[in-house]
Write a protein that holds these residues in place. Structure first.
Motif, PDB file in Angstrom:
ATOM      1  N   ALA A 170      11.637  -8.938  -6.534  1.00 51.64           N
ATOM      2  CA  ALA A 170      12.618  -8.136  -6.154  1.00 51.64           C
ATOM      3  C   ALA A 170      12.379  -7.448  -4.648  1.00 51.64           C
ATOM      4  O   ALA A 170      13.106  -7.023  -4.205  1.00 51.64           O
ATOM      5  N   GLY A 171      11.238  -7.791  -4.226  1.00 54.58           N
ATOM      6  CA  GLY A 171      10.874  -7.334  -2.871  1.00 54.58           C
ATOM      7  C   GLY A 171       9.776  -6.042  -2.972  1.00 54.58           C
ATOM      8  O   GLY A 171       9.802  -5.315  -1.858  1.00 54.58           O
ATOM      9  N   TYR A 172       9.236  -5.942  -3.868  1.00 52.93           N
ATOM     10  CA  TYR A 172       8.353  -4.652  -4.054  1.00 52.93           C
ATOM     11  C   TYR A 172       6.867  -5.312  -4.244  1.00 52.93           C
ATOM     12  O   TYR A 172       6.716  -6.015  -5.120  1.00 52.93           O
ATOM     13  N   ALA A 173       6.145  -4.746  -3.637  1.00 49.61           N
ATOM     14  CA  ALA A 173       4.505  -4.887  -3.880  1.00 49.61           C
ATOM     15  C   ALA A 173       4.055  -4.221  -4.994  1.00 49.61           C
ATOM     16  O   ALA A 173       4.533  -3.202  -5.385  1.00 49.61           O
ATOM     17  N   ALA A 174       3.440  -5.102  -5.863  1.00 47.45           N
ATOM     18  CA  ALA A 174       3.308  -4.580  -7.166  1.00 47.45           C
ATOM     19  C   ALA A 174       2.118  -5.544  -7.769  1.00 47.45           C
ATOM     20  O   ALA A 174       1.859  -6.651  -7.555  1.00 47.45           O
ATOM     21  N   ILE A 175       1.189  -4.721  -8.614  1.00 50.04           N
ATOM     22  CA  ILE A 175       0.090  -5.179  -9.157  1.00 50.04           C
ATOM     23  C   ILE A 175       0.205  -4.826 -10.647  1.00 50.04           C
ATOM     24  O   ILE A 175       0.931  -3.872 -10.914  1.00 50.04           O
ATOM     25  N   ALA A 176      -0.604  -5.603 -11.377  1.00 52.35           N
ATOM     26  CA  ALA A 176      -0.220  -4.928 -12.987  1.00 52.35           C
ATOM     27  C   ALA A 176      -1.608  -4.908 -13.563  1.00 52.35           C
ATOM     28  O   ALA A 176      -2.734  -5.675 -13.351  1.00 52.35           O
ATOM     29  N   LEU A 177      -1.977  -4.189 -14.633  1.00 53.16           N
ATOM     30  CA  LEU A 177      -3.032  -3.792 -15.446  1.00 53.16           C
ATOM     31  C   LEU A 177      -2.587  -4.290 -16.568  1.00 53.16           C
ATOM     32  O   LEU A 177      -1.512  -4.376 -17.148  1.00 53.16           O
ATOM     33  N   PRO A 178      -3.801  -4.828 -17.507  1.00 51.95           N
ATOM     34  CA  PRO A 178      -3.643  -5.192 -18.678  1.00 51.95           C
ATOM     35  C   PRO A 178      -3.259  -4.105 -19.776  1.00 51.95           C
ATOM     36  O   PRO A 178      -2.740  -4.475 -20.797  1.00 51.95           O
ATOM     37  N   GLY A 179      -3.357  -2.983 -19.179  1.00 53.36           N
ATOM     38  CA  GLY A 179      -3.072  -2.010 -20.203  1.00 53.36           C
ATOM     39  C   GLY A 179      -3.163  -0.615 -19.474  1.00 53.36           C
ATOM     40  O   GLY A 179      -3.719  -0.524 -18.515  1.00 53.36           O
ATOM     41  N   ILE A 180      -2.558   0.632 -20.052  1.00 54.12           N
ATOM     42  CA  ILE A 180      -2.562   1.690 -19.431  1.00 54.12           C
ATOM     43  C   ILE A 180      -3.810   2.411 -19.432  1.00 54.12           C
ATOM     44  O   ILE A 180      -4.076   3.146 -18.314  1.00 54.12           O
ATOM     45  N   TYR A 181      -5.080   1.788 -20.143  1.00 54.09           N
ATOM     46  CA  TYR A 181      -6.287   2.416 -19.863  1.00 54.09           C
ATOM     47  C   TYR A 181      -7.305   1.857 -18.751  1.00 54.09           C
ATOM     48  O   TYR A 181      -8.396   2.485 -18.566  1.00 54.09           O
ATOM     49  N   ASN A 182      -6.684   0.574 -18.025  1.00 52.87           N
ATOM     50  CA  ASN A 182      -7.238  -0.120 -17.672  1.00 52.87           C
ATOM     51  C   ASN A 182      -7.383   0.182 -15.885  1.00 52.87           C
ATOM     52  O   ASN A 182      -8.313  -0.674 -15.144  1.00 52.87           O
ATOM     53  N   GLY A 183      -6.842   1.257 -15.461  1.00 56.83           N
ATOM     54  CA  GLY A 183      -6.850   1.217 -14.125  1.00 56.83           C
ATOM     55  C   GLY A 183      -7.994   2.245 -13.432  1.00 56.83           C
ATOM     56  O   GLY A 183      -8.389   2.387 -12.170  1.00 56.83           O
ATOM     57  N   TYR A 184      -8.783   2.602 -14.587  1.00 55.69           N
ATOM     58  CA  TYR A 184     -10.074   3.561 -14.332  1.00 55.69           C
ATOM     59  C   TYR A 184     -11.378   3.481 -15.189  1.00 55.69           C
ATOM     60  O   TYR A 184     -10.938   2.965 -16.278  1.00 55.69           O
ATOM     61  N   ARG A 185     -12.029   3.886 -14.846  1.00 56.52           N
ATOM     62  CA  ARG A 185     -13.410   3.804 -15.756  1.00 56.52           C
ATOM     63  C   ARG A 185     -14.059   5.268 -15.703  1.00 56.52           C
ATOM     64  O   ARG A 185     -14.112   6.194 -14.952  1.00 56.52           O
ATOM     65  N   THR A 186     -14.491   5.685 -16.939  1.00 55.10           N
ATOM     66  CA  THR A 186     -14.913   6.765 -17.233  1.00 55.10           C
ATOM     67  C   THR A 186     -16.482   6.763 -17.871  1.00 55.10           C
ATOM     68  O   THR A 186     -16.525   6.269 -18.737  1.00 55.10           O
ATOM     69  N   PRO A 187     -17.420   7.141 -16.956  1.00 50.89           N
ATOM     70  CA  PRO A 187     -18.943   6.744 -17.421  1.00 50.89           C
ATOM     71  C   PRO A 187     -19.165   7.506 -18.569  1.00 50.89           C
ATOM     72  O   PRO A 187     -18.790   8.888 -18.975  1.00 50.89           O
ATOM     73  N   ARG A 188     -19.741   7.001 -19.577  1.00 47.68           N
ATOM     74  CA  ARG A 188     -20.246   7.472 -20.796  1.00 47.68           C
ATOM     75  C   ARG A 188     -21.808   7.049 -21.183  1.00 47.68           C
ATOM     76  O   ARG A 188     -22.085   5.921 -20.702  1.00 47.68           O
ATOM     77  N   ASP A 189     -22.201   7.970 -21.974  1.00 43.09           N
ATOM     78  CA  ASP A 189     -23.677   7.728 -22.555  1.00 43.09           C
ATOM     79  C   ASP A 189     -23.609   6.785 -23.595  1.00 43.09           C
ATOM     80  O   ASP A 189     -22.407   6.296 -24.126  1.00 43.09           O
ATOM     81  N   SER A 190     -24.604   6.439 -24.466  1.00 44.54           N
ATOM     82  CA  SER A 190     -24.854   5.437 -25.555  1.00 44.54           C
ATOM     83  C   SER A 190     -24.029   5.866 -26.584  1.00 44.54           C
ATOM     84  O   SER A 190     -23.454   5.153 -27.623  1.00 44.54           O
ATOM     85  N   GLU A 191     -23.637   7.193 -26.709  1.00 42.39           N
ATOM     86  CA  GLU A 191     -23.070   7.794 -28.002  1.00 42.39           C
ATOM     87  C   GLU A 191     -21.603   8.026 -27.741  1.00 42.39           C
ATOM     88  O   GLU A 191     -20.804   8.572 -28.335  1.00 42.39           O
ATOM     89  N   GLY A 192     -21.103   7.774 -26.324  1.00 42.14           N
ATOM     90  CA  GLY A 192     -19.803   7.788 -26.123  1.00 42.14           C
ATOM     91  C   GLY A 192     -19.445   9.159 -25.384  1.00 42.14           C
ATOM     92  O   GLY A 192     -18.142   9.400 -25.097  1.00 42.14           O
ATOM     93  N   SER A 193     -20.378  10.077 -25.269  1.00 42.82           N
ATOM     94  CA  SER A 193     -19.897  11.311 -24.595  1.00 42.82           C
ATOM     95  C   SER A 193     -19.842  10.957 -23.011  1.00 42.82           C
ATOM     96  O   SER A 193     -20.506  10.386 -22.402  1.00 42.82           O
ATOM     97  N   ARG A 194     -18.854  11.957 -22.404  1.00 38.61           N
ATOM     98  CA  ARG A 194     -18.582  11.556 -21.308  1.00 38.61           C
ATOM     99  C   ARG A 194     -19.663  12.124 -20.202  1.00 38.61           C
ATOM    100  O   ARG A 194     -20.253  13.136 -20.441  1.00 38.61           O
ATOM    101  N   LEU A 195     -19.916  11.241 -19.235  1.00 41.20           N
ATOM    102  CA  LEU A 195     -21.261  11.689 -18.207  1.00 41.20           C
ATOM    103  C   LEU A 195     -20.588  12.178 -16.906  1.00 41.20           C
ATOM    104  O   LEU A 195     -21.111  12.896 -16.383  1.00 41.20           O
ATOM    105  N   GLY A 196     -19.271  11.882 -16.542  1.00 42.53           N
ATOM    106  CA  GLY A 196     -18.872  12.173 -15.231  1.00 42.53           C
ATOM    107  C   GLY A 196     -17.228  12.154 -15.041  1.00 42.53           C
ATOM    108  O   GLY A 196     -16.703  11.609 -16.048  1.00 42.53           O
ATOM    109  N   ARG A 197     -16.681  12.105 -13.831  1.00 35.26           N
ATOM    110  CA  ARG A 197     -15.121  12.208 -13.391  1.00 35.26           C
ATOM    111  C   ARG A 197     -15.072  10.587 -13.889  1.00 35.26           C
ATOM    112  O   ARG A 197     -15.905   9.670 -13.252  1.00 35.26           O
TER     113      ARG A 197
END
Length: 244
Positions: A170-197
Motif C-alpha cells: 500500500a506504500g507504507y514502510a513496514a517491518i514485522a515482529l514475530p510477536g508482540i514481545y519480540n521488539g525489545y529485550r529485558t535483561p534477567r538473571d538465571s532465576e528470571g529476575s529483572r536486571l535492568g531496563r
C-alpha cells in the motif's frame, strides 16, 4: 500455488511475495529451521532424533518466509515456516501455526521490496530514491539502507510478515515482529529476575532515529498487547535520546 493465493488474499503484491516466500517440503524445512549450534546433536553433527521427531510434521509441506538482515544487508537466515499440518502445543490445547528456528534469537521481517513498491513509498512521502545497482539482490538491500537514511519516512511496526507485506504494498514502510514481545529485550538473571531496563533489539536500533515517527499496529487491543506496546515505545524513545 497455495502460498501465493494465501498471501494475495491478504492484499500483498505478487512480486513481493515471490521475493520473500517459498514452498518447502520433505527434509528442506528442517534445514531452514534447525540450524542453531545450541540444538542437541549426535556425534556425527546431525540434530537429535527426538528433535527430528518433533518437527517431522514439516515434511508434509508449507511455506517459508524471510527477508533482509538489517545488521548485515544480506539475506536473513532467520525466518518462519507455516506448516500445512501444524503440531499441537505442549499442552495439546492449540495448533502451533508458525514455526521459528528454535534456540536462536528472534529477529524481525524486513521484507525484500521490489523497485515499483520502493517508488510507491518514495512518492507517498515525496522523497527521492537512489540510483539502483541493477543487481536484484542488491536493490532489495538498498531499499532498507535508503529507509535508514531518511528518518522523515514513518515506519509501521506490525505483527506477522503478511501484514508487513500488505502495508508495503500500500506504500507504507513496514517491518514485522514475530510477536508482540519480540521488539525489545529485558535483561534477567538465571532465576528470571529483572536486571535492568528493557532495550530495543539490534535490528530496530538500526531504524531508530530521533524524529522518525513510528506506528505500532499489533493484532488486538488486549491488555498484554497494550502493555508490550508501551514497553516497545519506551525502549525506542530511550534509545533515540541516547543517540542525540
Amino acid at each position: 500455488m497455495d502460498y501465493l493465493r494465501e498471501w494475495q488474499q491478504s492484499c500483498v503484491d505478487e512480486q513481493l511475495i515471490r521475493l520473500n516466500v517459498m514452498p518447502l517440503a520433505g527434509a528442506t524445512p528442517s534445514e531452514y529451521l534447525l540450524y542453531s549450534d545450541r540444538l542437541s546433536r549426535r556425534n556425527d553433527g546431525r540434530v537429535s532424533d527426538a528433535l527430528l521427531k518433533r518437527y517431522e510434521h514439516t515434511e508434509r509441506g508449507g511455506w517459508w518466509c524471510s527477508g533482509i538482515d538489517l545488521l548485515t544487508g544480506e539475506n536473513d537466515l532467520w525466518g518462519c515456516f507455516k506448516p500445512k499440518f501444524p503440531r499441537l502445543s505442549s499442552d495439546h490445547s492449540k495448533p502451533i501455526k508458525y514455526e521459528h528456528p528454535p534456540k536462536t534469537t528472534t529477529g524481525l521481517f524486513a521484507l525484500r521490496v521490489p523497485p515499483h513498491l520502493w517508488q510507491r513509498i518514495a512518492d507517498r512521502w515525496q522523497v527521492p530514491t537512489i540510483p539502483q545497482s541493477g543487481e536484484p539482490a542488491q536493490v532489495e538491500a538498498e531499499f532498507w539502507e535508503w529507509l535508514i537514511q531518511h528518518p522523515e519516512i514513518p515506519i509501521c511496526i506490525t505483527e506477522g510478515a503478511k501484514k508487513a507485506g500488505a502495508l508495503l504494498t500500500a506504500g507504507y514502510a513496514a517491518i514485522a515482529l514475530p510477536g508482540i514481545y519480540n521488539g525489545y529485550r529485558t535483561p534477567r538473571d538465571s532465576e528470571g529476575s529483572r536486571l535492568g531496563r528493557s532495550h530495543l533489539i539490534p535490528q530496530l536500533q538500526k531504524l531508530a532515529v530521533a524524529g522518525r515517527e513510528i506506528y505500532i499496529a499489533f493484532d488486538q487491543d488486549r491488555k498484554s498487547t497494550r502493555l508490550n506496546s508501551s514497553h516497545l515505545v519506551i525502549s525506542y524513545a530511550v534509545f533515540c535520546l541516547k543517540k542525540k
